[in-house]
Design a protein around this motif. Structure first.
Motif, PDB file in Angstrom:
ATOM      1  N   UNK A   9       1.341  -1.406   0.143  1.00  9.82           N
ATOM      2  CA  UNK A   9       0.200   0.210  -0.146  1.00  9.82           C
ATOM      3  C   UNK A   9       0.740   1.000  -0.344  1.00  9.82           C
ATOM      4  N   UNK A  10       0.914   2.109  -1.229  1.00 13.61           N
ATOM      5  CA  UNK A  10       1.582   3.427  -1.607  1.00 13.61           C
ATOM      6  C   UNK A  10       1.202   4.084  -1.273  1.00 13.61           C
ATOM      7  N   UNK A  11       1.648   5.370  -0.260  1.00 14.56           N
ATOM      8  CA  UNK A  11       1.023   6.284   0.676  1.00 14.56           C
ATOM      9  C   UNK A  11       0.761   7.288  -0.187  1.00 14.56           C
ATOM     10  N   UNK A  12       0.670   8.478   0.227  1.00 13.39           N
ATOM     11  CA  UNK A  12      -0.890   8.141   0.352  1.00 13.39           C
ATOM     12  C   UNK A  12      -1.805   6.892  -0.395  1.00 13.39           C
ATOM     13  N   UNK A  13      -3.350   6.764   0.214  1.00 16.56           N
ATOM     14  CA  UNK A  13      -3.964   6.131  -0.526  1.00 16.56           C
ATOM     15  C   UNK A  13      -5.447   5.632   0.186  1.00 16.56           C
ATOM     16  N   UNK A  14      -6.628   5.215  -0.494  1.00 15.95           N
ATOM     17  CA  UNK A  14      -7.337   5.092  -0.152  1.00 15.95           C
ATOM     18  C   UNK A  14      -7.623   3.516   0.291  1.00 15.95           C
ATOM     19  N   UNK A  15      -7.974   3.087   0.807  1.00 17.82           N
ATOM     20  CA  UNK A  15      -8.689   1.071   0.919  1.00 17.82           C
ATOM     21  C   UNK A  15      -9.133   0.417   1.277  1.00 17.82           C
ATOM     22  N   UNK A  16      -9.754  -0.455  -0.090  1.00 20.56           N
ATOM     23  CA  UNK A  16     -11.359  -0.625   0.134  1.00 20.56           C
ATOM     24  C   UNK A  16     -11.210  -1.865   1.380  1.00 20.56           C
ATOM     25  N   UNK A  17     -12.391  -2.366   2.465  1.00 21.98           N
ATOM     26  CA  UNK A  17     -12.006  -3.379   2.617  1.00 21.98           C
ATOM     27  C   UNK A  17     -13.219  -3.708   2.806  1.00 21.98           C
ATOM     28  N   UNK A  18     -13.733  -5.640   2.984  1.00 13.27           N
ATOM     29  CA  UNK A  18     -14.454  -5.808   2.589  1.00 13.27           C
ATOM     30  C   UNK A  18     -13.907  -6.984   4.241  1.00 13.27           C
ATOM     31  N   UNK A  19     -15.518  -7.449   4.869  1.00 11.35           N
ATOM     32  CA  UNK A  19     -15.048  -8.197   6.268  1.00 11.35           C
ATOM     33  C   UNK A  19     -16.839  -9.287   6.000  1.00 11.35           C
ATOM     34  N   UNK A  20     -16.331 -10.624   6.008  1.00 13.27           N
ATOM     35  CA  UNK A  20     -17.761 -11.631   5.934  1.00 13.27           C
ATOM     36  C   UNK A  20     -17.687 -12.038   6.962  1.00 13.27           C
ATOM     37  N   UNK A  21     -18.474 -12.301   7.509  1.00 16.25           N
ATOM     38  CA  UNK A  21     -18.796 -13.300   8.347  1.00 16.25           C
ATOM     39  C   UNK A  21     -19.590 -14.304   8.852  1.00 16.25           C
TER      40      UNK A  21
END
Length: 303
Positions: A259-271
């Motif tokens: 992840x090169x900075x600055x960055x926008x990182x999207x995250x998905x959590x599946x429970x």
């Protein structure tokens, strides 16, 4: 298997001194054309009676997004023990260069919660030196116990790659199959990471690796920009899983792209929940919100 020969250290090593020594060792080996051999040291490093500083714990919890608590987050335990693991890789008889090592995977089993009032015995060693299509990899194992107790409360296995380093006698595996195509799902979170993210994590973890601190220091080590610490990203994902994970769990993460900075990182959590509605497992994946390129993925599962 735990190496039989312990090296007892009087205190936790200084990461800054370890990085300086690693740079000096690399320069010396380049000039002399020498290396430390083809095997891993048959020793483990230990420090006893380690206590977490409450101010560091509070700052870490705030940065990662963990709820304030006297319980040490699993990622904080990794950061607390990391200097000892680094000291193993900084030995003169360690066969791979420490600087430039790439963190591929991390696997943690936390059997019970640890608190900042606990005195901890920490031990670390290296094992399973093996080939990789891009170089040579190995595992660094770290175990944490409460002082005076036999049971392991926290165990971490970090897999590192020395890219472009091929040791005699270690077979290079055949090319790995192409990774499955990644299609980004709808995110459950979006992180905005500033250019100072690496410095902020270094301040609470003590890991001032130059590739994380600034554009100039990262470029000096061959990176086009500074990158986020892998364990910062994984720990933040673990915090997003939340308290549902309970006190005893396994936690895995595989890193694919920096992840090169600055960055926008999207995250998905599946429970996943059991028939009784109790939490069983959370799988997570993170990607570049602009390009869709996957950065890392992992899981947290109940023990």
């Amino acid at each position: 298997m735990t190496p039989a020969q312990p090296v007892i250290l009087g205190e936790m090593p200084s990461l800054s001194k370890l990085y300086v020594n690693a740079a000096a060792t690399a320069a010396r080996r380049r000039v002399l054309g020498t290396h430390a051999g083809n095997g891993l040291p048959a020793t483990r490093h230990e420090v006893r009676g380690v206590k977490a500083a409450v101010e560091n714990l509070t700052a870490y919890q705030h940065l990662i997004g963990e709820s304030a608590s006297d319980v040490l987050p699993a990622g904080f335990v990794h950061a607390l023990a990391f200097p000892l693991a680094m000291s193993v890789m900084n030995r003169d008889d360690f066969p791979l260069p420490l600087l430039g090592m790439i963190h591929l995977q991390n696997r943690v089993v936390q059997s019970e919660p640890l608190r900042f009032t606990d005195a901890l015995d920490i031990r670390s060693w290296s094992e399973d030196l093996r080939g990789h299509r891009a170089g040579t990899q190995l595992d660094v194992v770290t175990e944490v116990r409460r002082t005076g107790e036999d049971a392991v409360s926290w165990r971490g296995v970090s897999t590192y790659l020395a890219k472009g380093v091929y040791l005699p006698g270690i077979d290079k595996p055949s090319a790995a199959p192409a990774p499955a195509a990644f299609s980004a799902p709808d995110p459950t979170a979006l992180w905005q990471l500033g250019v100072d993210t690496g410095r902020a994590y270094a301040a609470v973890s003590g890991d001032f690796n130059p590739i994380h601190l600034s554009v100039l220091s990262a470029k000096a080590l061959g990176m086009r920009r500074s990158i986020a610490h892998g364990m910062y990203l994984a720990s933040r994902a673990l915090a997003d899983v939340g308290a549902a994970k309970g006190d005893a769990f396994s936690w895995d993460v595989s890193f694919e792209a920096p992840v090169f900075l600055p960055a926008r990182v999207a995250l998905d959590i599946n429970t996943t929940q059991g028939d009784d509605g109790a939490w069983q497992r959370s799988d997570y994946v993170a990607w570049n919100a602009r390009s869709g390129r996957k950065h890392f993925s992992g899981s947290v599962a109940a023990l």
